[in-house]
Design a protein around this motif. Structure first.
Motif, PDB file in Angstrom:
ATOM      1  N   LYS A  99     -28.186  19.209   8.632  1.00  0.00           N
ATOM      2  CA  LYS A  99     -26.884  19.309   9.281  1.00  0.00           C
ATOM      3  C   LYS A  99     -25.784  18.663   8.442  1.00  0.00           C
ATOM      4  CE  LYS A  99     -27.549  21.700  12.907  1.00  0.00           C
ATOM      5  NZ  LYS A  99     -26.869  23.000  13.021  1.00  0.00           N
ATOM      6  N   HIS A 100     -24.713  19.424   8.222  1.00  0.00           N
ATOM      7  CA  HIS A 100     -23.520  18.915   7.553  1.00  0.00           C
ATOM      8  C   HIS A 100     -22.370  19.036   8.553  1.00  0.00           C
ATOM      9  CE1 HIS A 100     -25.463  19.184   3.506  1.00  0.00           C
ATOM     10  NE2 HIS A 100     -26.132  20.151   4.122  1.00  0.00           N
ATOM     11  N   ARG A 144     -23.697  13.539   7.305  1.00  0.00           N
ATOM     12  CA  ARG A 144     -24.949  14.292   7.352  1.00  0.00           C
ATOM     13  C   ARG A 144     -25.924  13.573   8.280  1.00  0.00           C
ATOM     14  NH1 ARG A 144     -28.063  16.733   2.074  1.00  0.00           N
ATOM     15  NH2 ARG A 144     -29.280  18.313   3.184  1.00  0.00           N
ATOM     16  N   GLY A 157     -25.562   9.374   5.973  1.00  0.00           N
ATOM     17  CA  GLY A 157     -25.908  10.784   6.032  1.00  0.00           C
ATOM     18  C   GLY A 157     -25.909  11.479   4.686  1.00  0.00           C
ATOM     19  N   SER A 176     -22.347  23.260   8.279  1.00  0.00           N
ATOM     20  CA  SER A 176     -23.601  23.496   7.545  1.00  0.00           C
ATOM     21  C   SER A 176     -23.606  24.863   6.868  1.00  0.00           C
ATOM     22  CB  SER A 176     -24.804  23.387   8.497  1.00  0.00           C
ATOM     23  OG  SER A 176     -24.831  22.130   9.127  1.00  0.00           O
ATOM     24  N   GLU A 196     -27.122  12.565   0.921  1.00  0.00           N
ATOM     25  CA  GLU A 196     -28.447  12.783   0.350  1.00  0.00           C
ATOM     26  C   GLU A 196     -28.880  11.503  -0.358  1.00  0.00           C
ATOM     27  OE1 GLU A 196     -28.794  16.290  -2.009  1.00  0.00           O
ATOM     28  OE2 GLU A 196     -27.757  17.546  -0.551  1.00  0.00           O
ATOM     29  N   ASP A 213     -28.146   7.058  10.028  1.00  0.00           N
ATOM     30  CA  ASP A 213     -27.566   8.395  10.071  1.00  0.00           C
ATOM     31  C   ASP A 213     -26.529   8.552  11.187  1.00  0.00           C
ATOM     32  OD1 ASP A 213     -29.121   9.185   7.962  1.00  0.00           O
ATOM     33  OD2 ASP A 213     -30.728  10.003   9.203  1.00  0.00           O
TER      34      ASP A 213
END
Length: 456
Positions: A82-83, A77, A223, A109, A225, A58
């Protein structure tokens, strides 16, 4: 004056998280914005390996440390909640030896969550509207209020468009109701049971465009999904995708959108095979796309793909006979919402409302009717009260004052009004407003202070 004090103050004041790590991954710098973004205090993390706080996979910093290649405007991410959009680069000393990596992380985010909430809300609204139409003798076009020839011509064209899957381009000034027209076309079409996915191309940061529109495969980037994510185009499968402010679409995304239109297939980031789609495209703009084409800002091949059927939304100036009906409709709507009596507009007020030019079109009229509903006294409002409270005929009332201004004063007055309009349009988003104005965020902040603009 000590330059270190100045630099430390600048870094502490910066809204974006700034992180510096050494080659051994120990954290050298962690500003206040990083504390706010990641909820880790400086005392906890400085001097310790950043891998103690984040998983290796990450951390985009480790990629830059390993490859020694900078990263620009990368969506990332670092945590599940958190974005961020990251700019990161290696740091070298005078001997060209790597001494660390710096990362500047902008927290987006809230923007991502807002987009997700809007999508969810839009789906729920579509279902509710479908049920309402089943129980009431209304058509999807009933929300386009007015009986003027200009509006009725638009509705006739839109009805014909709804019976097909033809790609449609809706033209019209800001505030004329282009999204309402697009929604009506969808609701009147054979796709009414499918999703209606609105996308405001002017409100998405450029770094997020590709992942928002096209989605991404799992493992595409650090990061992301784990299971991958569908983009807005894919979410509209079986329904309609509405691309508002299409003139704001970056050139790189124009190429990818053109491919989707040509092949009826969407390619997520990291996907070479693509997914077959069944999507109806409706685009809208308040800009002159032909002018943008001549300026090489909009692709001509995309324009001709979108402009199969053209629907023009008339400005309120072109349908002044609809103003009394619209005004009363909004008054009743807000009176019910705020549980207040419906204000009565005196005849002199109606006359002046019809005479006004309405640069903000229906949106401006709607906002005015909301203020009248909240502030009207004695159940009615006359013209003197209207001009006193709402300054509706600002251009007429202030004509002499503007004439007496110097050129510099008049320029500043116009600047101030333009900034206020854009901040209201984009819900206080200063980054987007600055981009639309063609100035930096720093310049925008200075002008907000200079003109004493309330941004709360």
């Amino acid at each position: 004056m000590n330059k270190n004090y100045i630099l430390n103050t600048i870094l502490a004041t910066e809204d974006d998280a700034i992180v510096v790590i050494a080659p051994d991954c120990k954290v050298l710098f962690w500003n206040d914005a990083a504390v706010q973004t990641y909820t880790i205090h400086q005392d906890e993390i400085i001097g310790k390996p950043i891998t103690d706080f984040f998983k290796d996979e990450d951390l985009l910093l480790l990629y830059v440390l390993k490859t020694k290649q900078p990263v620009k405007n990368a969506y990332h991410r670092p945590r599940e909640d958190k974005h961020v959009v990251i700019n990161s680069a290696p740091i070298y000393n005078d001997n060209n030896e790597l001494i660390g990596v710096v990362s500047i992380d902008r927290d987006v985010s809230n923007i991502v969550r807002l987009n997700e909430n809007l999508l969810s809300t839009s789906t729920e609204l579509n279902e509710l509207k479908r049920k309402i139409y089943m129980n009431k003798e209304e058509t999807p076009f009933s929300k386009m209020k007015g009986r003027s020839p200009a509006l009725q011509k638009t509705i006739r064209i839109a009805r014909k468009v709804a019976s097909t899957d033809a790609t449609t381009l809706i033209l019209g000034e800001s505030g004329t109701g282009k999204e309402i027209c697009a929604q009506a076309i969808h609701d009147a079409s054979a796709r009414r049971d499918g999703p209606f996915i609105p996308v405001n191309c002017g409100a998405i940061p450029e770094a997020l465009f590709e992942s928002e529109l096209f989605g991404y495969e799992r493992g595409t980037f650090t990061g992301a999904e784990k299971q991958g994510r569908a983009g807005k185009i894919e979410m509209a499968d079986g329904g309609t995708l509405f691309l508002d402010e299409i003139g704001e679409l970056p050139k790189k995304m124009q190429v990818k959108l053109l491919r989707v239109l040509q092949e009826n297939r969407v390619f997520r980031i990291g996907d070479s095979k693509g997914r077959r789609l069944n999507v109806r495209f409706i685009a809208a703009t308040n800009q002159d796309l032909e002018k943008l084409m001549n300026e090489n800002k909009f692709r001509s091949d995309l324009y001709y793909r979108l402009d199969v059927i053209q629907v023009k939304m008339p400005s309120l100036r072109e349908r002044t006979e609809d103003i009394p009906e619209l005004a009363n409709y909004f008054l009743k709507q807000f009176a019910a919402q705020y549980q207040m009596p419906v204000p009565l507009l005196k005849e002199e007020v109606i006359t002046q409302l019809v005479a006004y030019k309405w640069p903000g079109n229906i949106r401006e009229l709607r906002n005015l009717m909301e203020r009248i509903t909240v502030l009207a006294e004695n159940g009615y409002i006359n013209w003197e009260e209207l001009t006193q409270h709402f300054n509706l005929l600002r251009k007429k009332v202030e004509q002499k004052r503007i004439t007496d201004m110097s050129l510099l004063q008049e320029k500043e007055e116009l600047e101030k009004e333009r900034i206020i309009q854009l901040l209201e349009k984009y819900n206080g988003n200063k980054s987007v407003a600055a981009k639309k104005l063609g100035i930096s965020r720093v310049t925008l902040y200075k002008k907000i202070q200079q003109f004493k603009i309330n941004t709360r």
